[in-house]
Scaffold this active site. Structure first.
Site, mmCIF file in Angstrom:
data_model
loop_
_atom_site.group_PDB
_atom_site.id
_atom_site.type_symbol
_atom_site.label_atom_id
_atom_site.label_comp_id
_atom_site.label_asym_id
_atom_site.label_seq_id
_atom_site.Cartn_x
_atom_site.Cartn_y
_atom_site.Cartn_z
ATOM 1 N N ASP A 33 9.678 13.941 -62.122
ATOM 2 C CA ASP A 33 8.223 13.908 -61.970
ATOM 3 C C ASP A 33 7.828 12.469 -61.643
ATOM 4 O OD1 ASP A 33 7.850 16.576 -62.493
ATOM 5 O OD2 ASP A 33 7.250 16.304 -64.582
ATOM 6 N N ASN A 291 2.563 31.416 -73.433
ATOM 7 C CA ASN A 291 1.202 31.126 -73.890
ATOM 8 C C ASN A 291 0.272 32.272 -73.496
ATOM 9 O OD1 ASN A 291 0.448 30.832 -71.196
ATOM 10 N ND2 ASN A 291 0.492 28.610 -71.229
ATOM 11 N N VAL A 428 -3.796 17.270 -82.419
ATOM 12 C CA VAL A 428 -4.082 15.849 -82.263
ATOM 13 C C VAL A 428 -5.362 15.706 -81.429
ATOM 14 C CG1 VAL A 428 -3.196 13.675 -81.325
ATOM 15 C CG2 VAL A 428 -1.640 15.305 -82.408
ATOM 16 N N ASP A 439 7.288 23.256 -73.684
ATOM 17 C CA ASP A 439 8.765 23.298 -73.761
ATOM 18 C C ASP A 439 9.243 22.765 -75.099
ATOM 19 O OD1 ASP A 439 8.523 24.069 -71.135
ATOM 20 O OD2 ASP A 439 8.882 22.066 -70.339
HETATM 21 P P1 ADP Z 1 2.461 23.045 -70.781
HETATM 22 O O1 ADP Z 1 2.938 23.886 -69.644
HETATM 23 O O2 ADP Z 1 1.547 21.928 -70.408
HETATM 24 O O3 ADP Z 1 3.547 22.613 -71.696
HETATM 25 P P2 ADP Z 1 1.683 25.229 -72.508
HETATM 26 O O4 ADP Z 1 0.487 26.086 -72.412
HETATM 27 O O5 ADP Z 1 3.014 25.868 -72.365
HETATM 28 O O6 ADP Z 1 1.478 24.026 -71.520
HETATM 29 O O7 ADP Z 1 1.671 24.462 -73.911
HETATM 30 C C1 ADP Z 1 0.528 23.901 -74.386
HETATM 31 C C2 ADP Z 1 0.527 24.072 -75.905
HETATM 32 O O8 ADP Z 1 0.523 22.783 -76.473
HETATM 33 C C3 ADP Z 1 -0.702 24.763 -76.442
HETATM 34 O O9 ADP Z 1 -0.474 26.144 -76.550
HETATM 35 C C4 ADP Z 1 -0.905 24.119 -77.798
HETATM 36 O O10 ADP Z 1 -0.261 24.889 -78.784
HETATM 37 C C5 ADP Z 1 -0.177 22.779 -77.688
HETATM 38 N N1 ADP Z 1 -1.116 21.642 -77.649
HETATM 39 C C6 ADP Z 1 -1.907 21.294 -76.632
HETATM 40 N N2 ADP Z 1 -2.650 20.194 -76.916
HETATM 41 C C7 ADP Z 1 -2.296 19.820 -78.171
HETATM 42 C C8 ADP Z 1 -2.698 18.760 -79.054
HETATM 43 N N3 ADP Z 1 -3.623 17.858 -78.698
HETATM 44 N N4 ADP Z 1 -2.124 18.688 -80.281
HETATM 45 C C9 ADP Z 1 -1.191 19.604 -80.650
HETATM 46 N N5 ADP Z 1 -0.783 20.626 -79.865
HETATM 47 C C10 ADP Z 1 -1.314 20.739 -78.638
#
Ligand code: ADP
Length: 453
Positions: A33, A291, A428, A439
């Site tokens: 990336d 998700n 957070v 992941d």
């Molecule tokens: P990506 O493809 O960006 O990894 P996903 O939808 O698979 O996206 O994963 C995002 C997940 O990360 C959300 O379902 C949530 O549980 C977690 N998440 C997102 N933002 C935060 C945060 N600020 N603090 C903790 N967990 C988070």
């Protein structure tokens, strides 16, 4: 519920046992990336030079794939105008060359395999074997130290070596990520929110290229593993999915014969034919991670349109609709474990029982919060630094609904021969980084569960 006490003991339990899981095989997608933080002036100059009228045409409607510099710049403007993410394949070499010379501010490991290899091998110290479609020097340099291996054929035998010792000079599969903040200005446009446009200069991951080492010696490579995680099917299309699916089918057969549990990390798959083909393959997996958008997209191809809409209607996502959808998916495919994650909570539906399923989710949520809080997690001890992040308050209503509907206790309920495990996550407020957080969640929970067995 004293979730913090459960968080703390789950972390200690996984940490003390994680070295017991053995080797994890990771296939298939690894890339680079390259992140570029856009500069309004620079972008305007490039647009003017490429021909503003033509570029602006593409900012109204995205092309299917990018075949010229005006199309690239127009697509970036398309994202900025709407504050929406988009990802397109970069077809032609001169455009790729333009992007390379434009450069980047930061290089990061990309692809689910690459991200999980660095987390499991580089952070947790769990040995992994990774499929890296192309090992350029740039790609090799993004692997962390630790027990991370790629297979190399030497005199007809397979040797496992760290990617940096592979010594190959293969192509770089670069995903150029053009990021802009909220309020970013270019010409008369202003970005309504922060987001990114991704141009994939990558002929290997996009078509799920599988290396000879894996085609010819898969059983040898798999034999020494205890678990496997498969990902990277998302970019395939109805035109090109058949050949890789045949190979994957063979790999799954071998893994099942060796009794190695396999997790599928599902990612949003735009092509409906491919999504249906994945659904048909799901019974060969032990576990799947997804998700709400991904679960809804699966409900759609299962003909459950109403349920798909329900999954996307509320914030937080309605846990009863999620449970119904997971149940339908489990009944249809017989996949043994479904791990759902959304902003605020996770659920796991399993055809087996035990608190270890819930505890593995807690460990994963702590790892995700640590990643969001610190940006980079360097060792398993960094994970516990997220203990002070508060448990999401909005998940209280989610928990109450599950208690009401399924009589859930301590995050665990039984329904029709399955177990449903729930945890509220730590959120957070001002995350340093959320790339690859999905992941992190899925691989930590899957591997964590087997550590606790
Ligand atoms: P990506 O493809 O960006 O990894 P996903 O939808 O698979 O996206 O994963 C995002 C997940 O990360 C959300 O379902 C949530 O549980 C977690 N998440 C997102 N933002 C935060 C945060 N600020 N603090 C903790 N967990 C988070």
């Amino acid at each position: 519920m004293d979730w913090d006490a459960l968080y703390s003991s789950a972390f200690e339990a996984v940490k003390s046992r994680i070295m017991r899981v053995g080797r994890v095989l990771l296939a298939y997608n690894t890339n680079i990336d390259a992140i570029k933080y856009l500069d309004g002036r620079d972008l305007e100059e490039r647009v003017n030079k490429a021909g503003k009228d033509e570029v602006l045409r593409y900012s109204d409607e995205l092309p299917g794939r990018i075949e010229s510099v005006p199309q690239l710049l127009g697509s970036i403007l398309w994202s900025i105008k709407r504050g929406k993410a988009a990802e397109l394949f970069i077809e032609d070499c001169p455009t790729r060359f333009h992007m390379k010379r434009w450069g980047w501010d930061e290089l990061r490991m990309g692809g689910q395999v690459g991200i999980m290899a660095n987390l499991l091998g580089g952070v947790y110290g769990v040995p992994v074997i990774a499929h890296v479609p192309q090992l350029s020097r740039l790609q090799a340099g993004l692997f962390k130290d630790g027990p991370i291996y790629v297979p190399k054929l030497e005199d007809g035998t397979v040797k496992l070596i760290h990617p940096r010792n592979f010594g190959g000079d293969e192509e770089s599969c670069i995903h150029f990520i053009y990021e802009f903040p909220r309020g970013f200005r270019v010409f008369d446009f202003e970005a309504p929110r922060e987001n990114r446009f991704i141009g994939a200069a990558d002929d290997y991951n996009t078509t799920l290229f599988i290396r000879d080492e894996f085609r010819e010696n898969f059983e040898k490579i798999a034999e020494s593993s205890s678990l496997a995680i498969i990902s990277g099917l998302q970019a395939l299309t109805k035109e090109n999915y058949r050949e890789p699916f045949e190979i994957i089918g063979g790999h799954l057969k071998a893994l099942n014969e060796l009794e190695i549990p396999v997790h599928l990390e599902f990612a949003f798959t735009p092509d409906e034919t491919v999504r249906k083909a994945i659904l048909d393959l799901l019974g060969k997996f032990w576990s799947v991670g997804l998700n709400e958008v991904e679960l809804a997209s699966i409900m759609e191809v299962m003909g459950e349109k109403g349920l798909a809409e329900k999954l996307l209607a509320n914030d937080p996502v309605d846990p009863i609709a999620v449970t119904e959808a997971m149940f339908k998916l489990a009944e249809k495919t017989r996949v043994r474990r479904i791990h759902f994650h959304t902003y605020g909570y996770y659920l796991a539906l399993t055809d087996y029982k035990g608190e270890f399923v819930r505890d593995a989710l807690l460990f994963a949520a702590l790892a995700a919060a640590a990643k969001a809080k610190l940006g980079d997690v360097r060792s398993i001890d960094d994970v516990v630094k997220a203990m002070d992040v508060p448990v999401n308050e909005k998940a209280e209503s989610v928990e109450a609904a599950l208690v009401r509907e399924y009589g859930m206790r301590n995050g665990i309920a039984e329904l029709d021969g399955y177990q449903l495990a729930f945890i509220p996550t730590k959120i957070v407020a001002k995350p340093k980084s959320t790339v690859g957080i999905g992941d992190t969640i899925s691989s930590s929970a899957f591997v964590g569960e087997f550590a606790l067995r």
